[in-house]
Write an enzyme that holds these catalytic residues in place. Structure first.
Site, PDB file in Angstrom:
ATOM      1  N   ASP A   1     -24.766 124.237  19.501  1.00  0.00           N
ATOM      2  CA  ASP A   1     -23.762 123.254  18.829  1.00  0.00           C
ATOM      3  C   ASP A   1     -24.659 123.138  17.151  1.00  0.00           C
ATOM      4  O   ASP A   1     -24.269 122.129  16.584  1.00  0.00           O
ATOM      5  CB  ASP A   1     -23.762 121.942  19.502  1.00  0.00           C
ATOM      6  CG  ASP A   1     -24.948 121.094  19.765  1.00  0.00           C
ATOM      7  OD1 ASP A   1     -26.262 121.866  19.245  1.00  0.00           O
ATOM      8  OD2 ASP A   1     -25.177 120.371  20.580  1.00  0.00           O
TER       9      ASP A   1
ATOM     10  N   GLU B   1     -29.557 116.313  17.435  1.00  0.00           N
ATOM     11  CA  GLU B   1     -28.108 116.647  18.001  1.00  0.00           C
ATOM     12  C   GLU B   1     -27.066 116.396  16.866  1.00  0.00           C
ATOM     13  O   GLU B   1     -27.416 115.408  15.895  1.00  0.00           O
ATOM     14  CB  GLU B   1     -28.077 115.701  19.153  1.00  0.00           C
ATOM     15  CG  GLU B   1     -28.679 115.754  20.294  1.00  0.00           C
ATOM     16  CD  GLU B   1     -28.293 117.078  21.223  1.00  0.00           C
ATOM     17  OE1 GLU B   1     -27.963 118.197  20.513  1.00  0.00           O
ATOM     18  OE2 GLU B   1     -28.658 117.095  22.257  1.00  0.00           O
TER      19      GLU B   1
ATOM     20  N   HIS C   1     -27.826 122.385  16.431  1.00  0.00           N
ATOM     21  CA  HIS C   1     -29.066 121.479  16.438  1.00  0.00           C
ATOM     22  C   HIS C   1     -30.162 122.239  16.262  1.00  0.00           C
ATOM     23  O   HIS C   1     -30.346 123.373  16.605  1.00  0.00           O
ATOM     24  CB  HIS C   1     -29.018 120.470  17.539  1.00  0.00           C
ATOM     25  CG  HIS C   1     -29.461 120.961  18.696  1.00  0.00           C
ATOM     26  ND1 HIS C   1     -28.636 120.814  19.906  1.00  0.00           N
ATOM     27  CD2 HIS C   1     -30.638 121.650  19.273  1.00  0.00           C
ATOM     28  CE1 HIS C   1     -29.215 121.566  21.067  1.00  0.00           C
ATOM     29  NE2 HIS C   1     -30.548 121.674  20.577  1.00  0.00           N
TER      30      HIS C   1
ATOM     31  N   ASP D   1     -40.646 119.247  20.101  1.00  0.00           N
ATOM     32  CA  ASP D   1     -39.928 117.874  20.776  1.00  0.00           C
ATOM     33  C   ASP D   1     -40.403 118.135  22.345  1.00  0.00           C
ATOM     34  O   ASP D   1     -41.341 118.832  22.753  1.00  0.00           O
ATOM     35  CB  ASP D   1     -38.332 118.216  20.735  1.00  0.00           C
ATOM     36  CG  ASP D   1     -37.826 119.631  20.930  1.00  0.00           C
ATOM     37  OD1 ASP D   1     -38.804 120.435  21.187  1.00  0.00           O
ATOM     38  OD2 ASP D   1     -36.706 119.900  20.660  1.00  0.00           O
TER      39      ASP D   1
HETATM   40  C1  GLP Z   1     -33.294 123.203  22.853  1.00  0.00           C
HETATM   41  C2  GLP Z   1     -34.745 122.958  21.974  1.00  0.00           C
HETATM   42  C3  GLP Z   1     -34.518 123.678  20.720  1.00  0.00           C
HETATM   43  C4  GLP Z   1     -34.082 125.153  20.959  1.00  0.00           C
HETATM   44  C5  GLP Z   1     -32.693 125.251  21.659  1.00  0.00           C
HETATM   45  C6  GLP Z   1     -32.210 126.511  21.945  1.00  0.00           C
HETATM   46  O1  GLP Z   1     -32.317 122.149  22.668  1.00  0.00           O
HETATM   47  N1  GLP Z   1     -34.859 121.544  21.575  1.00  0.00           N
HETATM   48  O2  GLP Z   1     -35.469 123.580  20.058  1.00  0.00           O
HETATM   49  O3  GLP Z   1     -33.942 125.722  19.828  1.00  0.00           O
HETATM   50  O4  GLP Z   1     -32.986 124.443  23.001  1.00  0.00           O
HETATM   51  O5  GLP Z   1     -32.902 126.973  22.972  1.00  0.00           O
HETATM   52  P1  GLP Z   1     -32.895 128.386  23.604  1.00  0.00           P
HETATM   53  O6  GLP Z   1     -33.865 129.211  22.560  1.00  0.00           O
HETATM   54  O7  GLP Z   1     -33.002 128.389  25.180  1.00  0.00           O
HETATM   55  O8  GLP Z   1     -31.441 128.961  23.411  1.00  0.00           O
END
Ligand code: GLP
Length: 269
Positions: free
Chosen positions: A136, A143, A138, A67
């Site tokens: 949450d 989402e 995702h 993404d």
């Molecule tokens: C974002 C990204 C996800 C990632 C998530 C968790 O939403 N789009 O791909 O898994 O954050 O991030 P973190 O690893 O910083 O907790």
């Protein structure tokens, strides 16, 4: 789903990096799906170390990131393209033309996303997709409420995601409200998935993903429908799993099988 619970975050990260490195060694032309966020930083650091010290070769590897924030160009320090350059691409011998991240500056969202899907297909599909998980539940930026059949597309970020990701932005700078993200359906087409989660703030999401019902409200739960998923957590992120003793038992049996200790499994007694 194979659930591996490591004691510490460092052990979980190392295990994840080793699985990725094994894929690169066994398939030098592999197509990797990559993730951003705080969770995979040390995984990439270990891959860079293996490249520098153990000749891990990225020259034939293709990558597709999950993404990107809409509105952020590759030079923006909070863009996922910038993150990937800083954490991995600039430090290994990967062909820059073979690294793909959705373009946050594309204005023809649908056209760009269709093209992204096409590039994945032309590359022969993703061999191993690395994933993190949002608090949450995702995956990528799918989402709660996202279609479990969704493809790469424009997505409005949830308030919770914006709050969680604020820590990566300088104070006063707004987190983008839109992102381009691979869909759940796109992710499910990867030949294998590897999801890493560390820290107690992920415990609820991990429990819902692994042991809850398959629901669009927890998009990671769609991974229950995939045949080849490995989930690696530290004890904190795995702390709410009800069947964690069983997962540990599965790992113990795997270990005995891999090391040929068949008698310990009651085989050939
Ligand atoms: C974002 C990204 C996800 C990632 C998530 C968790 O939403 N789009 O791909 O898994 O954050 O991030 P973190 O690893 O910083 O907790």
């Amino acid at each position: 789903m194979r659930v591996i619970i490591e004691k510490t975050a460092a052990q979980a990260e190392l295990r994840t990096a080793r699985i990725m490195a094994d894929m690169i060694r066994s398939k030098p032309q592999a197509v990797l799906g990559l993730a951003t966020g705080g969770t995979p930083v040390n995984v990439y650091q270990e891959l860079v170390r293996q490249h520098q010290e153990e000749d891990l070769d990225f020259s034939g590897i293709k990558t597709f990131n999950l993404d990107e924030y809409v509105g952020l160009g590759p030079k923006h320090p909070q863009s996922f393209r910038f993150f990937m350059q800083e954490n991995l691409f600039d430090h290994v011998n990967i062909d820059p033309a073979q690294t793909h991240v959705p373009d946050g500056r594309a204005l023809d969202f649908d056209g760009h996303c269709r093209h992204y899907e096409q590039r994945i297909a032309e590359a022969g599909g993703i061999d191993l997709q690395l994933l993190g998980i949002g608090v949450d539940g995702h995956i990528a930026f799918n989402e709660p409420g996202s279609s479990l059949g969704s493809r790469t597309r424009l997505k409005t970020l949830a308030g919770e995601t914006i709050r969680q990701n604020e820590k990566y932005f300088p104070e006063g700078e707004q987190v983008p409200r839109l992102a381009l993200t691979m869909g759940v359906g796109t992710i499910l087409e990867s030949r294998s998935c590897l999801l890493l989660a560390t820290g107690s703030h992920k415990a609820s999401a991990i429990r819902s993903m692994v042991e809850g019902p398959v629901t669009a409200q927890i998009t990671a739960s769609a991974l229950q429908l995939h045949r080849e998923v490995t989930v690696i957590v530290d004890e904190a992120a795995g702390g709410w799993l009800e069947r964690r003793d069983y997962y540990a038992d599965v790992e113990a049996c795997h270990q005995l099988l891999e090391t040929g200790q068949l008698r310990a499994l009651g085989i050939g007694n």
